[in-house]
Motif scaffolding. Structure first.
Motif, mmCIF file in Angstrom:
data_model
loop_
_atom_site.group_PDB
_atom_site.id
_atom_site.type_symbol
_atom_site.label_atom_id
_atom_site.label_comp_id
_atom_site.label_asym_id
_atom_site.label_seq_id
_atom_site.Cartn_x
_atom_site.Cartn_y
_atom_site.Cartn_z
ATOM 1 N N GLN A 1 0.866 -1.187 0.000
ATOM 2 C CA GLN A 1 0.000 0.000 0.000
ATOM 3 C C GLN A 1 0.903 1.236 0.000
ATOM 4 O OE1 GLN A 1 -3.338 0.052 -0.113
ATOM 5 N NE2 GLN A 1 -3.603 -2.182 -0.003
ATOM 6 N N ASP A 2 1.076 1.863 -1.161
ATOM 7 C CA ASP A 2 1.993 2.998 -1.251
ATOM 8 C C ASP A 2 1.503 4.212 -0.493
ATOM 9 O OD1 ASP A 2 3.714 1.521 -2.772
ATOM 10 O OD2 ASP A 2 2.951 2.264 -4.698
ATOM 11 N N ASN A 3 0.170 4.322 -0.318
ATOM 12 C CA ASN A 3 -0.335 5.525 0.325
ATOM 13 C C ASN A 3 -0.731 5.297 1.778
ATOM 14 O OD1 ASN A 3 -2.504 3.900 -0.229
ATOM 15 N ND2 ASN A 3 -3.864 5.600 -0.845
ATOM 16 N N ARG A 4 -0.291 4.172 2.329
ATOM 17 C CA ARG A 4 -0.607 3.877 3.718
ATOM 18 C C ARG A 4 0.706 3.669 4.512
ATOM 19 N NH1 ARG A 4 -6.137 0.354 4.298
ATOM 20 N NH2 ARG A 4 -7.375 1.572 2.801
ATOM 21 N N PHE A 5 0.728 4.235 5.732
ATOM 22 C CA PHE A 5 1.952 4.200 6.555
ATOM 23 C C PHE A 5 1.604 3.809 7.988
ATOM 24 C CE2 PHE A 5 2.432 7.270 3.183
ATOM 25 C CZ PHE A 5 3.692 7.014 2.656
ATOM 26 N N LEU A 6 2.498 3.025 8.576
ATOM 27 C CA LEU A 6 2.356 2.694 9.990
ATOM 28 C C LEU A 6 3.013 3.805 10.805
ATOM 29 C CD1 LEU A 6 1.530 0.696 12.232
ATOM 30 C CD2 LEU A 6 3.813 -0.335 12.012
ATOM 31 N N ILE A 7 2.233 4.412 11.698
ATOM 32 C CA ILE A 7 2.773 5.479 12.540
ATOM 33 C C ILE A 7 2.702 5.047 14.004
ATOM 34 C CG2 ILE A 7 2.172 7.302 10.900
ATOM 35 C CD1 ILE A 7 -0.239 7.973 12.688
ATOM 36 N N ARG A 8 3.657 5.543 14.796
ATOM 37 C CA ARG A 8 3.716 5.217 16.233
ATOM 38 C C ARG A 8 3.505 6.504 17.011
ATOM 39 N NH1 ARG A 8 4.580 4.014 21.206
ATOM 40 N NH2 ARG A 8 5.623 2.094 21.837
ATOM 41 N N PHE A 9 2.497 6.489 17.911
ATOM 42 C CA PHE A 9 2.208 7.693 18.698
ATOM 43 C C PHE A 9 3.389 7.977 19.643
ATOM 44 C CE2 PHE A 9 -2.314 6.027 18.251
ATOM 45 C CZ PHE A 9 -2.556 6.775 17.109
ATOM 46 N N THR A 10 3.772 9.230 19.711
ATOM 47 C CA THR A 10 4.866 9.647 20.615
ATOM 48 C C THR A 10 4.361 10.534 21.743
ATOM 49 O OG1 THR A 10 5.397 11.511 19.160
ATOM 50 C CG2 THR A 10 6.624 9.469 18.815
ATOM 51 N N SER A 11 3.213 11.198 21.544
ATOM 52 C CA SER A 11 2.631 12.019 22.601
ATOM 53 C C SER A 11 1.134 12.060 22.428
ATOM 54 C CB SER A 11 3.209 13.437 22.558
ATOM 55 O OG SER A 11 2.620 14.240 23.555
ATOM 56 N N VAL A 12 0.432 11.631 23.487
ATOM 57 C CA VAL A 12 -1.025 11.563 23.414
ATOM 58 C C VAL A 12 -1.604 12.327 24.605
ATOM 59 C CG1 VAL A 12 -3.044 10.070 23.273
ATOM 60 C CG2 VAL A 12 -0.844 9.278 22.356
ATOM 61 N N PRO A 13 -2.149 13.536 24.422
ATOM 62 C CA PRO A 13 -2.776 14.273 25.529
ATOM 63 C C PRO A 13 -3.970 13.506 26.080
ATOM 64 C CG PRO A 13 -2.378 15.687 23.627
ATOM 65 C CD PRO A 13 -2.163 14.294 23.158
ATOM 66 N N PRO A 14 -4.352 13.764 27.329
ATOM 67 C CA PRO A 14 -5.459 13.013 27.956
ATOM 68 C C PRO A 14 -6.757 13.069 27.170
ATOM 69 C CG PRO A 14 -4.268 14.287 29.594
ATOM 70 C CD PRO A 14 -3.734 14.699 28.266
ATOM 71 N N GLU A 15 -7.105 14.269 26.649
ATOM 72 C CA GLU A 15 -8.386 14.371 25.955
ATOM 73 C C GLU A 15 -8.399 13.557 24.667
ATOM 74 O OE1 GLU A 15 -5.944 18.150 25.090
ATOM 75 O OE2 GLU A 15 -6.401 16.780 26.762
ATOM 76 N N ILE A 16 -7.239 13.505 23.981
ATOM 77 C CA ILE A 16 -7.169 12.699 22.751
ATOM 78 C C ILE A 16 -7.104 11.220 23.106
ATOM 79 C CG2 ILE A 16 -5.766 12.215 20.705
ATOM 80 C CD1 ILE A 16 -5.057 15.094 20.549
#
Length: 739
Positions: A714-729
């Motif tokens: 899938q050329d237009n799809r990427f695996l991303i890893r969260f590095t900062s997640v605020p409480p509300e998100i």
């Protein structure tokens, strides 16, 4: 001027505190008399170490020993035997005869014959005892000799340790009269025969020829409040009885003595038998083994030799310095001890100089002893024991002060530097020098993922609490693996392996330390949860290479650190990590040369590096550490419907400005799949703004992530890893995962 003076006072504060204190203590000990025995013992050693002097041929001693007493079959010997003895000696024309035997009562038979000798021998001197003690009393001289003023005092002043170091030139009787001593009267006869005048100076001091004999004072030399009555002098001993010619009484009585052995000499007659108890300890009794005692007649011979040598041979008298000069001498050597010890922390040098510095106190002590010995050869008795105590005491005091200061500095700087760096600064003479050396070092960089965003929505007090908790745990782990924390950079930690102490397993310990640090994050987050703080994640990058290690800065402010391209590369490697990840360079993997568990690898092109490099993701390390990273279970679940978002690409900590559209197609606890028409570079950092609901309402707060890889096929799809997640998100993402 005043500022420079204050600076010098501070620079030498240890010496200025230690030296007066030690001098005061030594002076008090000395004045209390607690050092007197040691100082007198040191005088004895000077006598023993001095080159042996020649036999004084001007004096002959006629001895009476135990064998002679047995042959005579009576003691005290009779007046008849005494008369024969004196008559035989008179025939050979001695300068003077000294009878060091008490004859206050007649010892018949032969008393008339002895009286005739007494009355017809003007150069005969008898003895009397002036003083009395608990175990002895005064003894009168022979009456016939007393009438003719031919008797002298043979008292011997005893020191506190029972030794005889002083002799009398004159003594004061209980009636207040002054009489010359036995030894001085005999010396006077000899000097008179030689045409040498002896008398009193205008200030009452005795002189003989050009020699003046200053009277002993109670605090001369090492003495403290010693009895200084009558007219005493320190005897410049020639030695024991072996330093004088001697013959036995039977040889004289049987006329077996060569006339030239007696002619023109001072002849002393005395008892050396053990049973007579006329034996004394002297400076020459200090040799190893059983202490030898010297007969009283030999001590009188030494006093006579002392007087004759000074008057005729310019033989030196034993003199002592004035009190002020002695204490100045003690102060000087105390100051030397303090300065030498203090300078060791102020100066630096090469290895040979350092070796010399370690022994310079010993050298100083040797110089002190040699100086004291040389002065004694010149006739001066200067205090050695107090000076040595001052030298050593100042060194100990300054060392103690430095140790205390170093301890306080360790407590202070230990909060900011490792023990090894503090030791390098405090104990290594070149530790404070600016400059450095090239050395292979392994650099570990760690950083909290998304901490900047966390610090934006968390109160400052909570941020400090979270950071201190995290850094405290990490510091304990680093210390356990002998790493050196160079500094805390905000939420990051800069750690060195190989500086200041280099070890063969630096790279291994760095990898093991990184794995242990990641394992310790679970304990950190447990405490965070108890305190109501958010969970945090850390990334670690490690690189090994040759750098410059040393002190960098100015004379006023410097820092121990490492500098070089490999330090920068370690920081770049760390920037590629996500939470819970450890990335190492190929150089580190090769240098470790051990069982390292590799979970994956990737090619990167760091800024400033000409060619791509390979990084390895560490999953654990084998023997002897046996550490593994916790296995992360992260299952992506499809999102129905997908979640729209807008994102920007970050360059460093800043957004580039272009806003792109995308959707989240899959989601897990830590990652997501991002679909976008914009091509993304691997390991780039994104700032995301979620839009939920049918109306695509924006969610408050910023979500940060890192691009890990492209989705399969899938050329237009990427695996991303969260590095900062605020409480509300985090709440929004949790609800999306439950749908």
């Amino acid at each position: 001027m005043l500022a420079a003076f204050k600076q010098n006072l501070w620079r030498w504060r240890g010496v200025l505190i230690a030296v007066p204190t030690v001098v005061g203590v030594v002076a008090l000990l000395r004045l209390a008399g607690l050092l007197q025995t040691l100082e007198l013992a040191s005088l004895d050693q000077l006598f023993l170490l001095r080159p042996q002097e020649a036999v004084d041929s001007r004096i002959l001693i006629v001895t009476i020993d135990e064998t002679d007493i047995q042959k005579l079959q009576r003691y005290p010997i009779t007046d008849a035997v005494m008369a024969q003895l004196l008559n035989n000696l008179k025939q050979h024309s001695p300068t003077a005869i000294g009878l060091d035997i008490y004859r206050d009562l007649p010892q018949p038979p032969g008393h008339e014959a002895l009286l005739k000798i007494f009355n017809t021998t003007p150069n005969l001197v008898g003895v009397q005892k002036i003083g009395s003690t608990a175990d002895s009393s005064s003894v009168a001289p022979p009456p016939a000799l007393q009438k003719r003023d031919q008797a002298g005092a043979n008292d011997l002043p005893l020191d506190i340790d029972g030794k005889v170091r002083r002799g009398l030139l004159s003594a004061t009787t209980q009636a207040g009269d002054s009489i010359f001593s036995f030894g001085f009267k005999l010396a006077y006869h000899y000097l008179q025969r030689q045409g040498v005048e002896s008398n009193l100076t205008t200030d009452g001091q005795i002189y003989a020829g050009s020699a003046i004999f200053p009277p002993f004072e109670e605090n001369d030399g090492g003495y403290i409040r010693a009895g200084a009555g009558s007219y005493q002098v320190l005897i410049n001993y020639r030695g024991g009885i072996d330093r004088f010619q001697r013959v036995g009484i039977m040889e004289v009585l049987e006329n077996r003595v060569a006339p030239e052995l007696v002619r023109d000499r001072i002849v002393l007659i005395g008892n050396i038998a053990e049973s007579y108890k006329d034996l004394f300890y002297t400076p020459f009794s200090g040799r190893l083994g059983t202490p030898e005692r010297t007969p009283g007649v030999a001590i009188h011979a030494n006093l006579i030799s002392h007087i004759l040598g000074a008057a005729l041979d310019q033989r030196r008298l034993i003199q002592s310095l004035p009190d002020w000069a002695e204490y100045l001498w003690i102060f000087g050597w105390t100051a030397i001890g303090g300065v030498l010890c203090w300078q060791q922390r102020l100066t630096s040098g090469n290895t040979q100089l350092l070796l010399l510095k370690r022994f310079r106190l010993v050298v100083a002590g040797g110089v002190l002893l040699v100086s004291g010995y040389g002065a004694f050869l010149l006739g001066w008795w200067i205090p050695l024991v107090p000076a040595l105590m001052g030298l050593a005491g100042a060194a100990v005091s300054v060392t103690g002060y430095l140790a205390h200061s170093a301890g306080e500095m360790r407590k202070t700087f230990g909060r900011y530097l490792t023990d090894e760096v503090v030791s390098n600064l405090l104990e290594t003479p070149s530790g404070l020098q600016l400059g450095g050396e090239r050395r292979k070092v392994t650099i570990l960089m760690s950083d909290l993922r998304g901490f900047s965003a966390v610090s934006e929505w968390l109160p400052p007090e909570k941020v400090v609490t979270l950071l201190n908790l995290y850094l405290g745990v990490m510091a304990e782990v680093v210390d356990g693996y002998k790493g050196t924390i160079n500094e805390f950079i905000g939420d990051g930690i800069f750690i060195m392996f190989g500086a200041p102490v280099r070890r063969a397993d630096d790279a291994q310990r760095a990898i093991a330390c990184a794995v242990a640090m990641q394992c310790a994050m679970s304990a950190v987050n447990e405490q965070n949860q108890q305190l109501g703080l958010p969970a945090i994640e850390m990334g670690i990058g490690i690189n090994t290479g040759e750098v410059v290690v040393g002190n960098v800065g100015s004379q006023k402010r410097a820092k121990y650190t490492v500098i070089g391209s490999h330090v920068n590369l370690a920081a770049r490697i760390e920037s590629y990590t996500v939470g819970g990840q450890v990335l190492i360079s190929e150089d580190t993997l090769k240098d470790a040369n051990c069982d390292v568990l590799i979970d994956g690898q990737l090619q990167v092109e760091p800024k400033g590096i000409r060619v791509p490099i390979t990084l390895y993701e560490v999953g654990g390390i084998g023997i002897p550490y046996n550490l593994k990273l916790p296995v992360e279970t992260d299952v992506l679940l499809p999102l129905e419907p997908t979640v729209f978002l807008e994102y920007t690409v970050l360059e460093g900590k800043h957004a580039v400005g272009t806003l792109f559209q995308g959707v989240l197609t899959q989601l897990s606890d830590f990652s997501a799949e991002l679909q976008t028409d914009h091509a993304l570079d691997l390991l780039s950092n994104l700032k995301l703004h979620l839009k939920t609901g049918r109306d695509r309402a924006p969610v408050t707060g910023d979500l940060y992530a890192k691009v890990l890889k492209k989705a399969a096929n899938q050329d237009n799809r990427f695996l991303i890893r969260f590095t900062s997640v605020p409480p509300e998100i985090a709440t929004v993402l949790a609800s999306l995962r439950q749908v």
